[in-house]
Design a protein around this motif. Sequence first.
Motif, PDB file in Angstrom:
ATOM      1  N   CYS A 182     -13.308  53.256 -46.061  1.00 20.58           N
ATOM      2  CA  CYS A 182     -13.063  52.522 -44.826  1.00 20.58           C
ATOM      3  C   CYS A 182     -14.177  51.503 -44.662  1.00 20.58           C
ATOM      4  O   CYS A 182     -15.316  51.747 -45.052  1.00 20.58           O
ATOM      5  CB  CYS A 182     -13.045  53.461 -43.621  1.00 20.58           C
ATOM      6  N   ARG A 198     -13.342  45.417 -40.474  1.00 20.67           N
ATOM      7  CA  ARG A 198     -12.571  44.213 -40.800  1.00 20.67           C
ATOM      8  C   ARG A 198     -13.379  43.028 -40.311  1.00 20.67           C
ATOM      9  O   ARG A 198     -13.778  42.968 -39.157  1.00 20.67           O
ATOM     10  CB  ARG A 198     -11.218  44.244 -40.137  1.00 20.67           C
ATOM     11  N   ASP A 209      -3.710  49.487 -47.571  1.00 21.44           N
ATOM     12  CA  ASP A 209      -4.736  49.347 -46.545  1.00 21.44           C
ATOM     13  C   ASP A 209      -4.076  49.530 -45.185  1.00 21.44           C
ATOM     14  O   ASP A 209      -3.034  48.933 -44.912  1.00 21.44           O
ATOM     15  CB  ASP A 209      -5.373  47.956 -46.604  1.00 21.44           C
ATOM     16  N   PHE A 210      -4.699  50.340 -44.347  1.00 19.60           N
ATOM     17  CA  PHE A 210      -4.201  50.572 -42.990  1.00 19.60           C
ATOM     18  C   PHE A 210      -5.224  50.038 -41.997  1.00 19.60           C
ATOM     19  O   PHE A 210      -6.419  50.277 -42.133  1.00 19.60           O
ATOM     20  CB  PHE A 210      -3.945  52.063 -42.755  1.00 19.60           C
ATOM     21  N   LEU A 211      -4.729  49.334 -40.987  1.00 18.36           N
ATOM     22  CA  LEU A 211      -5.569  48.697 -39.978  1.00 18.36           C
ATOM     23  C   LEU A 211      -5.659  49.592 -38.745  1.00 18.36           C
ATOM     24  O   LEU A 211      -4.647  50.101 -38.270  1.00 18.36           O
ATOM     25  CB  LEU A 211      -4.960  47.345 -39.594  1.00 18.36           C
ATOM     26  N   THR A 253     -12.786  46.834 -35.484  1.00 19.76           N
ATOM     27  CA  THR A 253     -11.495  46.984 -36.146  1.00 19.76           C
ATOM     28  C   THR A 253     -11.787  47.456 -37.561  1.00 19.76           C
ATOM     29  O   THR A 253     -12.568  46.836 -38.278  1.00 19.76           O
ATOM     30  CB  THR A 253     -10.734  45.649 -36.182  1.00 19.76           C
ATOM     31  N   LYS A 281     -15.131  54.961 -35.534  1.00 20.63           N
ATOM     32  CA  LYS A 281     -15.621  53.587 -35.520  1.00 20.63           C
ATOM     33  C   LYS A 281     -16.168  53.266 -34.146  1.00 20.63           C
ATOM     34  O   LYS A 281     -16.025  54.047 -33.212  1.00 20.63           O
ATOM     35  CB  LYS A 281     -14.490  52.621 -35.892  1.00 20.63           C
ATOM     36  N   VAL A 326     -10.514  49.013 -41.453  1.00 26.53           N
ATOM     37  CA  VAL A 326      -9.476  49.021 -42.479  1.00 26.53           C
ATOM     38  C   VAL A 326      -9.798  50.166 -43.436  1.00 26.53           C
ATOM     39  O   VAL A 326     -10.894  50.227 -43.981  1.00 26.53           O
ATOM     40  CB  VAL A 326      -9.431  47.686 -43.252  1.00 26.53           C
ATOM     41  N   CYS A 327      -8.826  51.076 -43.603  1.00 27.21           N
ATOM     42  CA  CYS A 327      -8.998  52.194 -44.516  1.00 27.21           C
ATOM     43  C   CYS A 327      -7.984  52.083 -45.645  1.00 27.21           C
ATOM     44  O   CYS A 327      -6.809  51.790 -45.402  1.00 27.21           O
ATOM     45  CB  CYS A 327      -8.821  53.527 -43.798  1.00 27.21           C
ATOM     46  N   THR A 328      -8.437  52.308 -46.863  1.00 28.81           N
ATOM     47  CA  THR A 328      -7.578  52.236 -48.037  1.00 28.81           C
ATOM     48  C   THR A 328      -7.242  53.640 -48.504  1.00 28.81           C
ATOM     49  O   THR A 328      -8.144  54.453 -48.728  1.00 28.81           O
ATOM     50  CB  THR A 328      -8.270  51.463 -49.176  1.00 28.81           C
ATOM     51  N   ASP A 381      -7.148  49.190 -35.013  1.00 27.17           N
ATOM     52  CA  ASP A 381      -7.766  48.308 -34.029  1.00 27.17           C
ATOM     53  C   ASP A 381      -7.721  48.891 -32.619  1.00 27.17           C
ATOM     54  O   ASP A 381      -7.938  48.185 -31.648  1.00 27.17           O
ATOM     55  CB  ASP A 381      -7.118  46.925 -34.060  1.00 27.17           C
TER      56      ASP A 381
END
Length: 134
Positions: free
Chosen positions: A130, A133, A100-102, A81, A76, A83-85, A104
């Motif tokens: 992904c 956010r 979902d994992f954040l 930031t 990224k 978000v991956c599921t 940042d």
Amino acid sequence: MSTVRAGVPDGRYGRSADERADRKLKIVGAVLGAGLLGVVAWFGYSYISDQDVSGRVIGFKVVSDEAIEVHLEVRKDKDATGVCTLRSLAESGAEVGRKDFLFDQRRDQVDEVVTLRTTERATTAKLVGCKPRG
């Protein structure tokens, strides 16, 4: 006996109405085709340019009947930031976990092992996708 001609000699009085109509149809078709190609290219570019967070599963390990650890690599922008599921599947193919994992962290690439809780024993983990956010 005399021979009667059905029409005018070819090419003597310019193009026929059918030839003019065919030419107009070809021009209109070419313009519409070019416009459609431009619209498709625009949507394709805008879809790709919005993909500034991507990820992939490096590996996974089944820890127990209720959890699976997933090694995830996320790319990224530093300031973004993401978000991956993730989802996990049982041997039957049924989904037994999703979360979902954040991400940042202020890095271009993040390697992290995350734990995904499951409702029964998982046999695989898959990255759904992904996104930024926002």
